[in-house]
Motif scaffolding. Structure first.
Motif, mmCIF file in Angstrom:
data_model
loop_
_atom_site.group_PDB
_atom_site.id
_atom_site.type_symbol
_atom_site.label_atom_id
_atom_site.label_comp_id
_atom_site.label_asym_id
_atom_site.label_seq_id
_atom_site.Cartn_x
_atom_site.Cartn_y
_atom_site.Cartn_z
ATOM 1 N N LEU A 234 0.821 -1.208 0.000
ATOM 2 C CA LEU A 234 0.000 0.000 0.000
ATOM 3 C C LEU A 234 0.858 1.262 0.000
ATOM 4 N N THR A 235 1.911 1.271 0.812
ATOM 5 C CA THR A 235 2.755 2.466 0.884
ATOM 6 C C THR A 235 3.520 2.683 -0.415
ATOM 7 N N ALA A 236 3.825 1.606 -1.124
ATOM 8 C CA ALA A 236 4.556 1.737 -2.391
ATOM 9 C C ALA A 236 3.737 2.445 -3.456
ATOM 10 N N GLU A 237 2.420 2.478 -3.276
ATOM 11 C CA GLU A 237 1.548 3.116 -4.262
ATOM 12 C C GLU A 237 1.551 4.636 -4.162
ATOM 13 N N ASP A 238 2.114 5.171 -3.087
ATOM 14 C CA ASP A 238 2.147 6.619 -2.888
ATOM 15 C C ASP A 238 3.584 7.038 -2.613
ATOM 16 N N ASP A 240 4.916 9.883 -1.773
ATOM 17 C CA ASP A 240 5.112 10.703 -0.577
ATOM 18 C C ASP A 240 5.180 9.831 0.671
ATOM 19 N N ILE A 241 4.263 8.882 0.768
ATOM 20 C CA ILE A 241 4.264 7.986 1.931
ATOM 21 C C ILE A 241 5.519 7.111 1.912
ATOM 22 N N SER A 242 5.907 6.625 0.731
ATOM 23 C CA SER A 242 7.110 5.803 0.621
ATOM 24 C C SER A 242 8.336 6.568 1.105
ATOM 25 N N ALA A 243 8.442 7.836 0.707
ATOM 26 C CA ALA A 243 9.572 8.656 1.140
ATOM 27 C C ALA A 243 9.542 8.874 2.645
ATOM 28 N N TYR A 244 8.341 9.060 3.181
ATOM 29 C CA TYR A 244 8.203 9.246 4.622
ATOM 30 C C TYR A 244 8.650 7.992 5.375
ATOM 31 N N VAL A 245 8.235 6.817 4.879
ATOM 32 C CA VAL A 245 8.626 5.560 5.526
ATOM 33 C C VAL A 245 10.138 5.365 5.447
ATOM 34 N N ARG A 246 10.750 5.696 4.315
ATOM 35 C CA ARG A 246 12.207 5.574 4.194
ATOM 36 C C ARG A 246 12.915 6.464 5.214
ATOM 37 N N GLY A 247 12.359 7.641 5.447
ATOM 38 C CA GLY A 247 12.934 8.522 6.457
ATOM 39 C C GLY A 247 12.846 7.923 7.853
ATOM 40 N N LEU A 248 11.706 7.298 8.159
ATOM 41 C CA LEU A 248 11.555 6.639 9.453
ATOM 42 C C LEU A 248 12.534 5.475 9.591
#
Length: 279
Positions: A234-238, A240-248
């Motif tokens: 699900l996160t791979a589809e967005d 912005d969210i993917s970048a946020y998760v990578r930061g975390l």
């Protein structure tokens, strides 16, 4: 109040409450799992009229073959389980967080704990946090006395702010000289939809340590893997969210991970041995 057929042996209480204290339903999922795998039997239930606003925490009903079934009223239930090969009993407490009269509610649960001879309590909770779903679920908490948590390598929390019934009950148990640990699993806030089996697994690992009993995990590990895979998809589809998760993930990886310490590795090995002996 409590229907006992025998005196409990060195009982440990494990409790979780629906609602504010239960992000992703991880805490209640953990207690439900314990009740299932240890074949718990109900001892008693608190009177729901005293503690619940039924317009907020509504009763449930089902319709079977066109006819209304029995109405299930929200309440707090107390059950007992006897893990095989351990030589102690486990008291399981679960139910919705009360809507009112918290002091009386706590007093009722304390009366049950005294009657059952509880000398140790493990309170389970889960909260939303800046945690990546691809890394081990962080578990923090508090212990009374402090040395109890330190002895198990518990990462202490520095939280200050509003509390739920877990915090209120923790204080009451500690004041009654019951060794008490409150554990909080951090649920990734961007995937708060329950259930969260990965967080329930993290809590159960600590329950194993504090109760000193192997917990058969059943399908929970597979459910946790599937949960993580679904969230990753699900996160791979967005972007912005993917970048946020990578930061975390980067922030988590650069910090000192309690899960990677020698004490944590030793705890995992002890859990492995318990499961082998139980099997």
């Amino acid at each position: 109040m409590v229907k006992l057929t025998r005196e409990l042996v060195d009982p440990v209480m494990v409790a979780a409450f629906e609602g504010w204290n239960d992000a992703g339903e991880a805490a209640t999922l953990a207690v439900e799992h314990l009740a299932k795998v240890w074949d718990a039997r109900e001892l008693c239930a608190l009177t729901p009229d005293d503690y619940y606003d039924f317009q907020v925490t509504r009763p449930r009903m089902s319709v079977v073959n066109g006819l209304p079934g029995k109405v299930e009223w929200p309440t707090t239930r107390v059950a007992v389980a006897t893990p095989p090969g351990v030589g102690r009993d486990v008291v399981l407490v679960s139910g919705p967080e009360p809507n009112m009269r918290w002091r009386s509610y706590t007093a009722d649960l304390m009366a049950v704990a005294r009657e059952l001879g509880v000398k140790r309590a493990v309170m389970l909770g889960s909260l939303l946090a800046d945690a990546p779903h691809t890394r081990p679920i962080p578990v923090t908490g508090i212990a009374s006395p402090v040395e109890l948590g330190a002895g198990y390598g518990l990462e202490p929390t520095t939280y200050t702010g509003p509390t739920g019934i877990v915090g209120v009950l923790h204080e009451a148990l500690a004041e009654a000289d019951v060794d008490t640990v409150s554990l909080w699993a951090a649920i990734p806030h961007y995937v708060a939809q329950p259930p969260c089996p990965k967080a329930a697994l993290a809590l159960l690992g600590w329950v194993e340590d504090l109760v000193e009993a192997a917990v058969p995990l059943g399908e929970l590990p597979e459910d946790a893997v599937a949960w993580e895979a679904n969230v990753s998809e699900l996160t791979a589809e967005d972007e912005d969210i993917s970048a946020y998760v990578r930061g975390l993930e980067e922030a988590k990886d650069t910090a000192e991970l309690p899960e990677a310490t020698g004490d944590a590795i030793a705890r995992e090995f002890e859990r492995y041995l318990r499961r082998r002996e139980d099997g």
